[in-house]
Design an enzyme around this catalytic site. Structure first.
Site, PDB file in Angstrom:
ATOM      1  N   CYS A  63       0.809  -1.219   0.000  1.00  0.00           N
ATOM      2  CA  CYS A  63       0.000   0.000   0.000  1.00  0.00           C
ATOM      3  C   CYS A  63       0.846   1.274   0.000  1.00  0.00           C
ATOM      4  O   CYS A  63       0.310   2.375  -0.066  1.00  0.00           O
ATOM      5  CB  CYS A  63      -0.958   0.011   1.185  1.00  0.00           C
ATOM      6  N   HIS A 116     -12.018  11.045  -7.815  1.00  0.00           N
ATOM      7  CA  HIS A 116     -10.942  11.206  -8.796  1.00  0.00           C
ATOM      8  C   HIS A 116      -9.828  12.107  -8.263  1.00  0.00           C
ATOM      9  O   HIS A 116      -9.248  12.903  -8.986  1.00  0.00           O
ATOM     10  CB  HIS A 116     -11.488  11.711 -10.137  1.00  0.00           C
ATOM     11  N   GLU A 158     -13.338   0.279   1.696  1.00  0.00           N
ATOM     12  CA  GLU A 158     -12.237   0.492   0.757  1.00  0.00           C
ATOM     13  C   GLU A 158     -12.257  -0.636  -0.279  1.00  0.00           C
ATOM     14  O   GLU A 158     -11.965  -0.434  -1.447  1.00  0.00           O
ATOM     15  CB  GLU A 158     -10.904   0.524   1.501  1.00  0.00           C
TER      16      GLU A 158
END
Ligand SMILES: [Zn+2]
Length: 407
Positions: A265, A310, A351
């Site tokens: 990550c 975004h 998530e």
């Protein structure tokens, strides 16, 4: 046709018969007896153009009470002007409230109408309840006297433009100087403070909220005598009602990486987040809602989705720059929403379909007591960098270890 109220046979069921037999309107009759309104409304009653000649002339000497009510409805943007008429419309659940305004405003020529409209888009007969007066009578709206009953004026403003959520009063009002002066008077003279939440330039309205629970209590105490007089409104503000939790799911696509994290990550990666926003509150007896899903969606979209969708979450705020975990993301989202949604009780952010974080943050009241302090403050606080230990940085800094070294 048999009237299900008086059991008599009638040629045509209409408001004329119903007002004599039971006092209901045709729309209420349709709801009570769960009959589609389309089956009750005769075609001669649909899309009727109202005739100005049926309206009586306004009085030359309206009372201060009538004038106060008229003026506040005008100021609050409650009237609509269309097809030669000025009208105030209402949900059928609030019919008695509308009739209360009618009783006061008859002196200005107002009459009640239940209009039935069929449009090619609705595919059904849509009823509309309104009180109307010809635009031609508008010159009578200017008063010979400017003395208003201030408390009545304020009560009608709260009744018409107010929403009551978790002890806070929200007012959605047109943007103009008179409104500004009124809210300022409330603050200076009555210690009722307001927070300006949002300007909706498209709608030409601003959303205001009483600053604290105490401000809302002071406002209600000031107008309670009149509010209790207006039918339906007292239910909304004073009655004991049941509570419910409503939830809205919205999704956004974002990229992030986890700083100082020894795992995959640490690489920039993206995904689709699903956010569930849960609001608990009184079921408003007049709307049947805890909060309108449309309002909930608009607030979450404007204040959360537009900031995150975004985007790289690491650059949304300082502490997310360090750790854009779903836990800190939830705290960030909570901070964006709580001012608008004091009934916010829980956020769930997924998530992935397997990983999600559930967060229950501080109430608006707790945040206000705590001066807005939340865990998302480490990297933005001014004290950061001023600790005595930071002197060690100067001592040990050299051109060598400040260089960016490519591997
Ligand atoms: Zn009947």
């Amino acid at each position: 046709m048999k009237c299900l109220e008086c059991k008599s046979d009638v040629e045509q069921l209409n408001n004329h018969h119903l007002s004599d037999c039971c006092g209901l309107t045709l729309q209420e009759y349709a709801i009570r007896h769960h009959v589609p309104l389309d089956l009750l409304v005769h075609e001669s009653m649909v899309n009727v153009v109202d005739d100005i000649a049926e309206y009586s002339l306004p009085s030359d000497d309206p009372s201060i009470r009538a004038l106060s009510i008229l003026k506040v409805l005008q100021l609050g943007g409650a009237f609509e002007e269309q097809n030669n008429f000025i009208s105030l419309s209402s949900d059928i659940r609030r019919l008695d409230e509308l009739l209360w305004y009618l009783r006061e405003l008859q002196v200005y020529g107002f009459q009640y109408r239940q209009e039935y409209n069929y449009t090619s888009t609705s595919h059904r007969v849509v009823p509309n309840n309104l009180i109307k007066t010809p635009i031609a009578y508008k010159h009578k709206f200017t008063a010979s006297s400017n003395v208003l009953d201030f408390e009545l004026f304020l009560a009608v403003l709260v009744a018409q433009a107010g929403e009551f959520h978790n002890g806070y009063i929200f007012l959605s009002l047109p943007i103009n100087d008179e409104i500004g002066a009124l809210l300022n008077k409330l603050t200076v003279k009555y210690q009722i403070r307001w927070k300006t939440l949002d300007d909706d330039a498209d709608n030409k309205k601003t959303l205001y909220r009483t600053e604290s629970l105490e401000d809302a209590k002071r406002l209600l105490a000031l107008v309670s005598i009149y509010l209790k007089e207006i039918p339906c409104v007292s239910e909304r503000y004073f009655s004991e009602v049941q509570h419910a939790i409503v939830s809205k799911e919205l999704v956004f696509d974002s990229a992030h990486f986890i700083t100082d994290h020894p795992g995959k990550c640490e690489n920039l990666h993206g995904g689709r987040y699903a956010l569930h926003v849960k609001i608990e509150g009184r079921i408003d007896p007049l709307t049947g809602f805890v909060v309108d899903y449309g309002y909930l969606k608009a607030i979450v979209k404007k204040h959360v989705i537009e900031k995150l969708d975004h985007q790289n979450l690491n650059f949304v705020c300082a502490d997310l720059g360090w750790r854009s975990s779903t836990e800190l993301l939830n705290i960030f989202i909570w901070e964006q929403l709580i001012e608008f949604l004091p009934g916010l009780v829980e956020l769930q952010t997924y998530e992935t379909t397997q990983s999600f974080c559930q967060y229950r943050g501080p109430s608006l009241e707790e945040l206000q007591k705590n001066n807005g302090k939340t865990p998302l403050k480490h990297f933005s606080q001014p004290e950061l960098g001023r600790s005595v230990l930071r002197q060690l940085l100067h001592r040990h800094q050299s051109a060598k270890n400040l260089k960016v070294v490519a591997k």
